[in-house]
Scaffold this motif. Structure first.
Motif, PDB file in Angstrom:
ATOM      1  N   GLY A  53       0.781  -1.219   0.000  1.00  0.00           N
ATOM      2  CA  GLY A  53       0.000   0.000   0.000  1.00  0.00           C
ATOM      3  C   GLY A  53       0.816   1.274   0.000  1.00  0.00           C
ATOM      4  N   ARG A  54       2.144   1.152  -0.170  1.00  0.00           N
ATOM      5  CA  ARG A  54       3.009   2.336  -0.168  1.00  0.00           C
ATOM      6  C   ARG A  54       3.908   2.365  -1.395  1.00  0.00           C
ATOM      7  N   GLY A  55       3.352   2.056  -2.530  1.00  0.00           N
ATOM      8  CA  GLY A  55       4.134   2.094  -3.761  1.00  0.00           C
ATOM      9  C   GLY A  55       4.597   0.728  -4.218  1.00  0.00           C
ATOM     10  N   GLY A  56       5.222   0.721  -5.417  1.00  0.00           N
ATOM     11  CA  GLY A  56       5.661  -0.530  -6.016  1.00  0.00           C
ATOM     12  C   GLY A  56       7.161  -0.699  -6.032  1.00  0.00           C
ATOM     13  N   GLY A  57       7.661  -1.230  -7.164  1.00  0.00           N
ATOM     14  CA  GLY A  57       9.090  -1.478  -7.300  1.00  0.00           C
ATOM     15  C   GLY A  57       9.863  -0.213  -7.626  1.00  0.00           C
ATOM     16  N   LEU A  58      11.122  -0.383  -8.035  1.00  0.00           N
ATOM     17  CA  LEU A  58      12.015   0.755  -8.256  1.00  0.00           C
ATOM     18  C   LEU A  58      12.246   1.000  -9.747  1.00  0.00           C
ATOM     19  N   THR A  59      12.431   2.269 -10.082  1.00  0.00           N
ATOM     20  CA  THR A  59      12.681   2.644 -11.462  1.00  0.00           C
ATOM     21  C   THR A  59      13.571   3.878 -11.505  1.00  0.00           C
ATOM     22  N   MET A  60      13.869   4.351 -12.731  1.00  0.00           N
ATOM     23  CA  MET A  60      14.707   5.530 -12.922  1.00  0.00           C
ATOM     24  C   MET A  60      13.831   6.730 -13.267  1.00  0.00           C
ATOM     25  N   ASP A  61      14.297   7.914 -12.894  1.00  0.00           N
ATOM     26  CA  ASP A  61      13.538   9.117 -13.205  1.00  0.00           C
ATOM     27  C   ASP A  61      14.480  10.308 -13.238  1.00  0.00           C
ATOM     28  N   SER A  62      13.995  11.392 -13.837  1.00  0.00           N
ATOM     29  CA  SER A  62      14.732  12.654 -13.796  1.00  0.00           C
ATOM     30  C   SER A  62      13.927  13.645 -12.972  1.00  0.00           C
ATOM     31  N   ILE A  63      14.614  14.438 -12.197  1.00  0.00           N
ATOM     32  CA  ILE A  63      13.950  15.387 -11.312  1.00  0.00           C
ATOM     33  C   ILE A  63      13.823  16.734 -12.018  1.00  0.00           C
ATOM     34  N   GLY A  64      12.627  17.308 -11.935  1.00  0.00           N
ATOM     35  CA  GLY A  64      12.394  18.584 -12.600  1.00  0.00           C
ATOM     36  C   GLY A  64      11.807  18.394 -13.986  1.00  0.00           C
ATOM     37  N   ASP A  65      11.942  19.408 -14.834  1.00  0.00           N
ATOM     38  CA  ASP A  65      11.344  19.384 -16.166  1.00  0.00           C
ATOM     39  C   ASP A  65      12.250  18.757 -17.224  1.00  0.00           C
ATOM     40  N   PHE A 133      20.836  11.628  -1.706  1.00  0.00           N
ATOM     41  CA  PHE A 133      19.984  10.820  -2.578  1.00  0.00           C
ATOM     42  C   PHE A 133      20.791   9.735  -3.293  1.00  0.00           C
ATOM     43  N   ILE A 134      20.090   8.672  -3.684  1.00  0.00           N
ATOM     44  CA  ILE A 134      20.667   7.657  -4.564  1.00  0.00           C
ATOM     45  C   ILE A 134      20.395   8.112  -5.989  1.00  0.00           C
ATOM     46  N   THR A 135      21.434   8.190  -6.780  1.00  0.00           N
ATOM     47  CA  THR A 135      21.307   8.661  -8.146  1.00  0.00           C
ATOM     48  C   THR A 135      21.885   7.623  -9.099  1.00  0.00           C
ATOM     49  N   LEU A 136      22.090   8.004 -10.347  1.00  0.00           N
ATOM     50  CA  LEU A 136      22.599   7.081 -11.363  1.00  0.00           C
ATOM     51  C   LEU A 136      23.863   7.642 -12.004  1.00  0.00           C
ATOM     52  N   GLY A 137      24.561   6.787 -12.753  1.00  0.00           N
ATOM     53  CA  GLY A 137      25.785   7.217 -13.409  1.00  0.00           C
ATOM     54  C   GLY A 137      27.051   6.673 -12.788  1.00  0.00           C
ATOM     55  N   GLY A 138      26.917   5.624 -11.970  1.00  0.00           N
ATOM     56  CA  GLY A 138      28.077   5.034 -11.313  1.00  0.00           C
ATOM     57  C   GLY A 138      28.954   4.248 -12.276  1.00  0.00           C
ATOM     58  N   THR A 139      30.132   3.886 -11.788  1.00  0.00           N
ATOM     59  CA  THR A 139      31.100   3.100 -12.557  1.00  0.00           C
ATOM     60  C   THR A 139      31.194   1.701 -11.964  1.00  0.00           C
ATOM     61  N   GLN A 140      31.087   0.695 -12.808  1.00  0.00           N
ATOM     62  CA  GLN A 140      31.085  -0.679 -12.312  1.00  0.00           C
ATOM     63  C   GLN A 140      32.495  -1.157 -11.974  1.00  0.00           C
ATOM     64  N   PHE A 183      12.397   9.109   0.666  1.00  0.00           N
ATOM     65  CA  PHE A 183      12.179  10.529   0.929  1.00  0.00           C
ATOM     66  C   PHE A 183      11.227  11.050  -0.134  1.00  0.00           C
ATOM     67  N   ILE A 184      10.102  11.613   0.299  1.00  0.00           N
ATOM     68  CA  ILE A 184       9.099  12.097  -0.649  1.00  0.00           C
ATOM     69  C   ILE A 184       9.389  13.549  -0.996  1.00  0.00           C
ATOM     70  N   GLN A 185       9.665  13.797  -2.281  1.00  0.00           N
ATOM     71  CA  GLN A 185       9.984  15.133  -2.777  1.00  0.00           C
ATOM     72  C   GLN A 185       9.001  15.486  -3.894  1.00  0.00           C
ATOM     73  N   ASP A 186       8.132  16.453  -3.620  1.00  0.00           N
ATOM     74  CA  ASP A 186       7.121  16.871  -4.597  1.00  0.00           C
ATOM     75  C   ASP A 186       6.313  15.680  -5.120  1.00  0.00           C
ATOM     76  N   GLY A 187       5.963  14.787  -4.218  1.00  0.00           N
ATOM     77  CA  GLY A 187       5.147  13.637  -4.570  1.00  0.00           C
ATOM     78  C   GLY A 187       5.914  12.452  -5.130  1.00  0.00           C
ATOM     79  N   VAL A 188       7.236  12.629  -5.344  1.00  0.00           N
ATOM     80  CA  VAL A 188       8.075  11.552  -5.879  1.00  0.00           C
ATOM     81  C   VAL A 188       8.756  10.823  -4.727  1.00  0.00           C
TER      82      VAL A 188
END
Length: 205
Positions: A53-65, A133-140, A183-188
């Motif tokens: 009841g508190r959301g689903g799995g994980l995905t990628m997104d961009s913040i802002g426009d 925050f956890i973000t993307l663009g890491g090096t393996q 962490f909920i930021q602007d509904g995200v």
């Protein structure tokens, strides 16, 4: 003191057996999915919430426009959405299984129109929100100081699991050790370091 030559092979065997058992006992437990099967390196899995009841799995997104870069790991709004599959690669990639409390890379198994990797990394401190925050663009791979932000761990939490950032790939580096929560930021619903762990389970894709 003389040792009977007939006894010597048994003594060597006993020492070898004890060494093997000691080594095996030192290995952390394997992480298992919702079917009780061990998580394997390079296999696709969904990271799903245990609490319903508190959301689903994980995905990628961009913040802002903006469209790019994809700079956020977020939780789907609806419970029925499993998100995107991910793979786990431990610090020693030759190890075929994923173990608790072991440094690993987490990578979305998805293509992106943005010129970046889909691997997780810890972002710099965000002064506006006061969050890491956890973000993307890491090096393996390539464990060490230069990749310190790219390593995460899975740990047992009650009967399920939690994710955390507490890398041990650099002996002289000063790092933060905290759980990963929402962490909920602007509904995200963004993944960020938190005192309240995000309780998760793993489902093979």
């Amino acid at each position: 003191m003389k040792i009977n030559q007939l006894f010597l092979p048994f003594l060597i065997l006993a020492i070898s057996s004890n060494s093997f058992l000691s080594s095996a006992a030192e290995s952390p437990p394997e992480v298992v999915d919702i079917d009780g099967k061990i998580l394997r390196t390079g296999v696709d899995y969904y990271i799903l919430p245990v609490v319903r009841g508190r959301g689903g799995g994980l995905t990628m997104d961009s913040i802002g426009d903006k469209i790019c870069p994809l700079d956020a790991v977020v939780q789907e709004h609806h419970e029925i959405d499993q998100g995107l599959p991910l793979t786990f690669t431990p610090v020693n990639p030759k190890k075929g299984v994923i173990r608790e409390s072991t440094d690993l890379n987490i990578i979305f198994s998805a293509n992106s129109i943005c010129v970046q990797t889909t691997q997780w990394k810890l972002d710099d401190f965000d002064e506006i929100t006061g969050q890491y925050f956890i973000t993307l663009g890491g090096t393996q791979g390539n464990p060490g100081r230069e990749t310190i932000s790219n390593w995460f761990k899975i740990e047992k939490f009650d009967r399920d699991y939690k994710l955390l950032y507490c890398p041990t790939v650099c002996d002289f580096c000063k790092v933060i050790c905290r759980d990963i929560g929402i962490f909920i930021q602007d509904g995200v619903r963004r993944l960020a370091l938190s005192d309240v762990p995000f309780k998760v389970m793993f489902k093979k894709a």
